[in-house]
Design a protein around this motif. Structure first.
Motif, PDB file in Angstrom:
ATOM      1  N   THR A 139       0.909  -1.217   0.088  1.00 37.59           N
ATOM      2  CA  THR A 139       0.008  -0.223  -0.153  1.00 37.59           C
ATOM      3  C   THR A 139       0.748   1.411   0.063  1.00 37.59           C
ATOM      4  N   ILE A 140       1.764   1.376   0.771  1.00 36.60           N
ATOM      5  CA  ILE A 140       2.745   2.370   0.996  1.00 36.60           C
ATOM      6  C   ILE A 140       3.441   2.470  -0.629  1.00 36.60           C
ATOM      7  N   ALA A 141       3.952   1.151  -1.104  1.00 38.02           N
ATOM      8  CA  ALA A 141       4.689   1.361  -2.489  1.00 38.02           C
ATOM      9  C   ALA A 141       3.775   2.188  -3.641  1.00 38.02           C
ATOM     10  N   ALA A 142       2.628   1.574  -3.523  1.00 42.81           N
ATOM     11  CA  ALA A 142       1.614   2.071  -4.460  1.00 42.81           C
ATOM     12  C   ALA A 142       1.204   3.456  -4.475  1.00 42.81           C
ATOM     13  N   ASN A 143       1.217   4.062  -3.130  1.00 44.13           N
ATOM     14  CA  ASN A 143       0.787   5.355  -2.968  1.00 44.13           C
ATOM     15  C   ASN A 143       1.979   6.261  -3.213  1.00 44.13           C
TER      16      ASN A 143
ATOM     17  N   ASP B  75       4.998   9.371   9.262  1.00 36.41           N
ATOM     18  CA  ASP B  75       3.998   8.747   9.958  1.00 36.41           C
ATOM     19  C   ASP B  75       2.817   8.468   9.054  1.00 36.41           C
ATOM     20  N   VAL B  76       2.399   7.132   8.746  1.00 36.99           N
ATOM     21  CA  VAL B  76       1.149   7.144   8.027  1.00 36.99           C
ATOM     22  C   VAL B  76       0.139   6.564   9.059  1.00 36.99           C
ATOM     23  N   PRO B  77      -1.161   7.182   9.335  1.00 38.11           N
ATOM     24  CA  PRO B  77      -1.913   6.910  10.214  1.00 38.11           C
ATOM     25  C   PRO B  77      -2.462   5.725   9.984  1.00 38.11           C
TER      26      PRO B  77
ATOM     27  N   ILE C 132       0.655  13.209   3.147  1.00 40.88           N
ATOM     28  CA  ILE C 132       1.484  12.702   3.723  1.00 40.88           C
ATOM     29  C   ILE C 132       2.473  11.932   2.771  1.00 40.88           C
ATOM     30  N   PHE C 133       1.675  10.922   1.824  1.00 42.42           N
ATOM     31  CA  PHE C 133       2.376  10.199   1.080  1.00 42.42           C
ATOM     32  C   PHE C 133       3.039  11.212  -0.060  1.00 42.42           C
ATOM     33  N   ARG C 134       2.578  12.363  -0.371  1.00 41.68           N
ATOM     34  CA  ARG C 134       3.278  13.466  -1.423  1.00 41.68           C
ATOM     35  C   ARG C 134       4.412  14.049  -0.754  1.00 41.68           C
ATOM     36  N   GLU C 135       4.451  14.036   0.524  1.00 44.76           N
ATOM     37  CA  GLU C 135       5.491  14.591   1.196  1.00 44.76           C
ATOM     38  C   GLU C 135       6.721  13.467   1.384  1.00 44.76           C
TER      39      GLU C 135
END
Length: 318
Positions: free
Chosen positions: A63-67, A269-271, A298-301
């Motif tokens: 999920t982190i990689a995709a975003n 931090d991803v909530p 958050i993902f863009r940062e």
């Protein structure tokens, strides 16, 4: 236009071998296994390659990689994502490309796979090639490693499809979604590809942190730069009362046991939020489904921080 590899594989299963597990038509472009360490090569038409690793399953790495790939795209970069988790590919689902009947990669004239594109991001996954989504991949080590090699070097990231195969521009950045662990596949990738760096994903839970440290040590041993740590599922906010809870433990564990001890940057931090998982399951990750939300920012940062670490130039979001 050439037939899709899936139909090609179904027609040529008897031709599978350890040297060509994907069954692609060959023109002698894939080197055979050699003794000793393989020579690192750049992936053609790709400027930067980032590995996203967790060393432990279930921490939200895919999920982190995709975003992250979507965030790069939203910032104006030409981005792609390669799913190297052969046993549990997640990218087809996350990018709403899991319909095996219609989403089959084509081949270029040089018999290279053409990525499937959605939301402006080019993607490739073993999940596109195995047929039924529930079909298991029952392969041993040699075939797995060769399949990884083919996915790394037999995909044309400059090719696009719109009814037919055509040539476009390459990628500014390619995100590799690595499988959990620190075994053969991870080592094979780090030995075969010139990586710009690796991003470590963990949760605040003690068990996840312990495995994250193993991943850090693996990348240090093979000489891959560590770009930083993403602390996933860090804080839960009750939608009813607004109370904040550290469900998996304090984030200080990540900061002290990973970042401070190993000199790594804390990327963010991803909530722990239900919409992140729900959106991914529906094939519309957060950056696409809620582009103006705090979570998407958050993902863009994180993408901005990672881009700065690998030397991506400034882009204007389209």
């Amino acid at each position: 236009m050439k037939p899709s590899p899936l139909r090609l594989l179904q027609a040529t299963r008897g031709l599978f071998s350890h040297e060509n597990p994907l069954g692609l038509p060959q023109k002698g472009t894939i080197p055979r296994f050699q003794r000793g360490l393989p020579q690192k090569r750049r992936i053609p038409n790709v400027a930067h390659v980032i590995a996203v690793s967790s060393a432990k399953g279930g921490v939200g790495k895919s999920t982190i990689a995709a975003n992250l790939a979507l965030a790069f795209s939203s910032l104006g970069y030409k981005s792609g994502i390669l799913d190297t988790d052969l046993f549990g590919p997640s990218i087809p689902t996350l990018f709403n490309l899991s319909d095996g009947n219609t989403n089959n990669p084509l081949l270029t004239e040089k018999n290279q796979l053409v990525p499937l594109t959605n939301y402006g991001v080019k993607t490739m996954s073993m999940g596109y090639l195995v047929g039924e989504e529930s079909a298991p991949l029952v392969w041993r080590g040699p075939m797995l490693l060769k399949a990884v090699q083919q996915l790394l070097h037999e995909v044309d990231w400059a090719a696009t499809t719109s009814g037919s195969v055509s040539r476009g521009s390459g990628l500014d950045v390619l995100v590799l979604d690595l499988p959990p662990g620190t075994g053969d596949i991870q080592l094979s990738i780090t030995q075969q590809v010139e990586l710009s760096g690796a991003v470590i994903v963990t949760t605040p839970h003690t068990l996840a942190i312990k495995d994250a440290v193993k991943g850090v040590n693996m990348f240090n041993k093979v000489g891959v730069p560590l770009l930083g740590v993403v602390n996933n599922m860090s804080l839960y906010t009750c939608p009813c009362c607004g109370e904040k809870s550290e469900v998996f433990g304090s984030s200080e564990g990540v900061r002290k046991k990973v970042c401070e001890e190993y000199g790594m940057e804390y990327l963010g931090d991803v909530p722990l939020h239900g919409k992140i998982g729900e959106d991914g399951s529906e094939g519309r990750p957060t950056v696409v489904s809620e582009p103006t939300s705090e979570r998407a920012e958050i993902f863009r940062e994180i993408a901005r921080l990672v881009g700065g670490r690998i030397g991506l130039g400034e882009k204007t979001a389209e």
